[in-house]
Design a protein around this motif. Structure first.
Motif, mmCIF file in Angstrom:
data_model
loop_
_atom_site.group_PDB
_atom_site.id
_atom_site.type_symbol
_atom_site.label_atom_id
_atom_site.label_comp_id
_atom_site.label_asym_id
_atom_site.label_seq_id
_atom_site.Cartn_x
_atom_site.Cartn_y
_atom_site.Cartn_z
ATOM 1 N N UNK A 222 8.981 1.248 23.380
ATOM 2 C CA UNK A 222 9.736 2.485 23.526
ATOM 3 C C UNK A 222 8.785 3.678 23.534
ATOM 4 N N UNK A 223 9.259 4.869 23.941
ATOM 5 C CA UNK A 223 8.364 6.033 24.033
ATOM 6 C C UNK A 223 7.716 6.370 22.685
ATOM 7 N N UNK A 224 6.443 6.772 22.730
ATOM 8 C CA UNK A 224 5.707 7.216 21.549
ATOM 9 C C UNK A 224 5.927 8.724 21.420
ATOM 10 N N UNK A 225 6.614 9.142 20.370
ATOM 11 C CA UNK A 225 6.988 10.540 20.179
ATOM 12 C C UNK A 225 6.142 11.160 19.075
ATOM 13 N N UNK A 226 5.813 12.428 19.221
ATOM 14 C CA UNK A 226 4.939 13.097 18.245
ATOM 15 C C UNK A 226 5.623 14.210 17.461
ATOM 16 N N UNK A 227 6.712 14.766 17.965
ATOM 17 C CA UNK A 227 7.388 15.881 17.293
ATOM 18 C C UNK A 227 8.734 15.493 16.693
ATOM 19 N N UNK A 228 9.204 14.325 17.049
ATOM 20 C CA UNK A 228 10.462 13.797 16.510
ATOM 21 C C UNK A 228 10.270 12.317 16.223
ATOM 22 N N UNK A 229 11.182 11.757 15.444
ATOM 23 C CA UNK A 229 11.176 10.324 15.198
ATOM 24 C C UNK A 229 12.009 9.622 16.266
ATOM 25 N N UNK A 230 11.739 8.369 16.471
ATOM 26 C CA UNK A 230 12.524 7.594 17.423
ATOM 27 C C UNK A 230 13.979 7.549 16.952
ATOM 28 N N UNK A 231 14.926 7.944 17.804
ATOM 29 C CA UNK A 231 16.327 7.996 17.351
ATOM 30 C C UNK A 231 16.908 6.607 17.144
ATOM 31 N N UNK A 232 17.842 6.515 16.216
ATOM 32 C CA UNK A 232 18.575 5.287 15.950
ATOM 33 C C UNK A 232 19.918 5.404 16.631
ATOM 34 N N UNK A 233 20.259 4.422 17.437
ATOM 35 C CA UNK A 233 21.310 4.602 18.429
ATOM 36 C C UNK A 233 22.691 4.117 18.016
ATOM 37 N N UNK A 297 20.022 4.052 25.786
ATOM 38 C CA UNK A 297 18.951 4.505 26.683
ATOM 39 C C UNK A 297 19.032 6.013 26.902
ATOM 40 N N UNK A 298 20.251 6.527 27.041
ATOM 41 C CA UNK A 298 20.442 7.976 27.230
ATOM 42 C C UNK A 298 19.921 8.743 26.022
ATOM 43 N N UNK A 299 20.213 8.261 24.824
ATOM 44 C CA UNK A 299 19.777 8.955 23.611
ATOM 45 C C UNK A 299 18.260 8.928 23.472
ATOM 46 N N UNK A 300 17.652 7.801 23.749
ATOM 47 C CA UNK A 300 16.195 7.706 23.650
ATOM 48 C C UNK A 300 15.540 8.625 24.680
ATOM 49 N N UNK A 301 16.080 8.664 25.890
ATOM 50 C CA UNK A 301 15.539 9.556 26.908
ATOM 51 C C UNK A 301 15.729 11.020 26.521
ATOM 52 N N UNK A 302 16.866 11.327 25.884
ATOM 53 C CA UNK A 302 17.118 12.692 25.410
ATOM 54 C C UNK A 302 16.080 13.106 24.382
ATOM 55 N N UNK A 303 15.704 12.193 23.496
ATOM 56 C CA UNK A 303 14.696 12.533 22.485
ATOM 57 C C UNK A 303 13.291 12.578 23.080
ATOM 58 N N UNK A 304 13.064 11.855 24.164
ATOM 59 C CA UNK A 304 11.785 11.991 24.859
ATOM 60 C C UNK A 304 11.659 13.398 25.451
ATOM 61 N N UNK A 305 12.744 13.886 26.046
ATOM 62 C CA UNK A 305 12.747 15.251 26.585
ATOM 63 C C UNK A 305 12.656 16.282 25.460
ATOM 64 N N UNK A 306 13.311 15.986 24.338
ATOM 65 C CA UNK A 306 13.265 16.896 23.192
ATOM 66 C C UNK A 306 11.834 16.989 22.644
ATOM 67 N N UNK A 307 11.140 15.862 22.612
ATOM 68 C CA UNK A 307 9.754 15.843 22.148
ATOM 69 C C UNK A 307 8.878 16.730 23.027
#
Length: 399
Positions: A222-233, A297-307
């Motif tokens: 899954x995406x490696x995020x630096x400003x947020x944690x990986x969301x739990x769906x 998948x939508x939520x994880x992509x949303x947090x990638x954009x948020x990051x």
């Protein structure tokens, strides 16, 4: 405050540069803690706690028990009005007393929508700044959060969480799922205003949690995020599934701070933050996918954009598309504060200097609120009365 649920895994890893930024932030406060700010903060905290207690014992049982027996809809309207008065004290403290600048950007959202709100969780007080947005949209008394059950044990505040119908979870998904579905099933009436807030990260952001989140993301691809944690769906998916037919939109909110990440005491004493930036992206509910896997998948992509959005904020000092949300009216804030303090003084007089019956009532009300909060007891409406009131309400709107 809205800490992790058991069905929400913590996540992972931060860069060394972020550690240096944290050290520099912690070494300098925006404003010094002067004796004046200390005394002012103590006075504000005392007013907030006293008014919360008096509002809960004098308004809680009549609204949450008696009125709810007649109509859940009218119970929620009364709760929103009465306790919205108290909640409005906090934006008044943040923006008018402490002088914190709240800057909105992104989509300008309409008033009166029923929404599911997702946000990053950078500090222990992110949830409080959502009140500034809800107040401007006329939905302050209708905002609800998902929180861990131990917070329901907080003196006085736990009673308020219960009256306002916050959803408490036990941090075990097999236990939490039926509780979550049952509570969500009571929020489907489109006549009831609703702002349901979910923090998909499940906990506030720290370096250690960031490290674990990145490690887990790397292991599962899954995406490696630096400003947020990986969301739990799973929790978010259940909320969408249960409420989709009655929601207008999902608000994707990103919160960032200038200079310093505030704590609760910073808010009370007016030390930090200097600026709170809130970016809102409105997503019509019809654009949210239907299946659980697609929602995840939508939520994880949303947090990638948020990051990415938060990385840009660190570089530029602001979010794009600054909005035009109105400033809070100082006059309205003062009027609201005067009403709350006046009622608190009146109830205090009744309790300590009036008839013994008021003391008896306060004791019984406190006992009931403690019992009802601990055992999650809510009175059920008398069905025939609720249906009759609904018919009258619908007929009056048609006329």
């Amino acid at each position: 405050m809205l800490d992790e649920h058991s069905w929400i895994l913590e996540g992972g890893s931060c860069k060394v540069s972020q550690k240096k930024m944290e050290v520099s932030r912690n070494s300098l406060r925006h404003r010094p803690l002067t004796p004046f700010r200390f005394m002012r903060g103590l006075m504000c905290l005392m007013v907030f706690l006293c008014s919360a207690f008096m509002f809960l014992v004098y308004f809680g049982p009549p609204v949450a028990v008696l009125l709810r027996l007649i109509s859940i809809h009218h119970c929620r309207k009364a709760t929103s009005l009465l306790f919205g008065l108290w909640l409005a004290l906090w934006p008044f403290l943040f923006e008018k007393i402490n002088g914190t600048k709240v800057i909105f950007s992104g989509d300008t959202v309409p008033t009166g929508e029923r929404i599911l709100l997702i946000s990053n969780h950078r500090t222990e007080v992110d949830w409080m700044y959502l009140w500034d947005l809800a107040l401007r949209k006329g939905c302050l008394g209708s905002i609800k959060y998902i929180l861990k059950s131990s917070l329901m044990k907080l003196p006085v505040l736990g009673w308020g969480f219960h009256i306002l119908e916050f959803i408490s979870v036990e941090r075990k998904w097999e236990v939490d799922e039926p509780i979550l579905r049952q509570m969500l099933s009571t929020f489907k009436n489109p006549r009831d205003p609703l702002w349901l807030v979910v923090f998909p990260e499940g906990t506030d952001f720290t370096e250690q949690k960031c490290q674990r989140s990145q490690k887990f993301a790397a292991e599962v691809g899954l995406p490696i995020l630096t400003n947020v944690l990986l969301p739990k769906t799973r929790g978010f998916s259940v909320c969408v599934e249960e409420l989709r037919s009655s929601l207008d939109a999902v608000y994707d909110v990103s919160i960032a701070y200038k200079h310093q990440y505030p704590t609760f005491s910073d808010n009370v004493f007016g030390i930090d933050p200097s600026e709170v930036h809130i970016h809102v992206r409105r997503v019509p509910v019809k654009e949210i996918p239907a299946s659980d896997s697609e929602v995840a998948s939508w939520l994880i992509d949303t947090f990638r954009l948020k990051d990415k959005l938060l990385s840009d904020f660190k570089a530029e000092g602001h979010f794009p598309n600054r909005g035009a949300e109105r400033e809070l009216s100082t006059l309205k804030c003062l009027v609201n504060c005067t009403v709350v303090i006046s009622l608190t003084v009146l109830f205090t007089y009744f309790t300590f200097f009036s008839s013994i019956w008021f003391k008896l009532y306060v004791g019984l009300a406190s006992a009931y609120l403690t019992f009802a909060t601990y055992f999650k007891i809510r009175s059920a409406p008398v069905t025939c009365l609720d249906k009759d009131l609904f018919s009258v309400s619908r007929k009056s709107r048609n006329e």
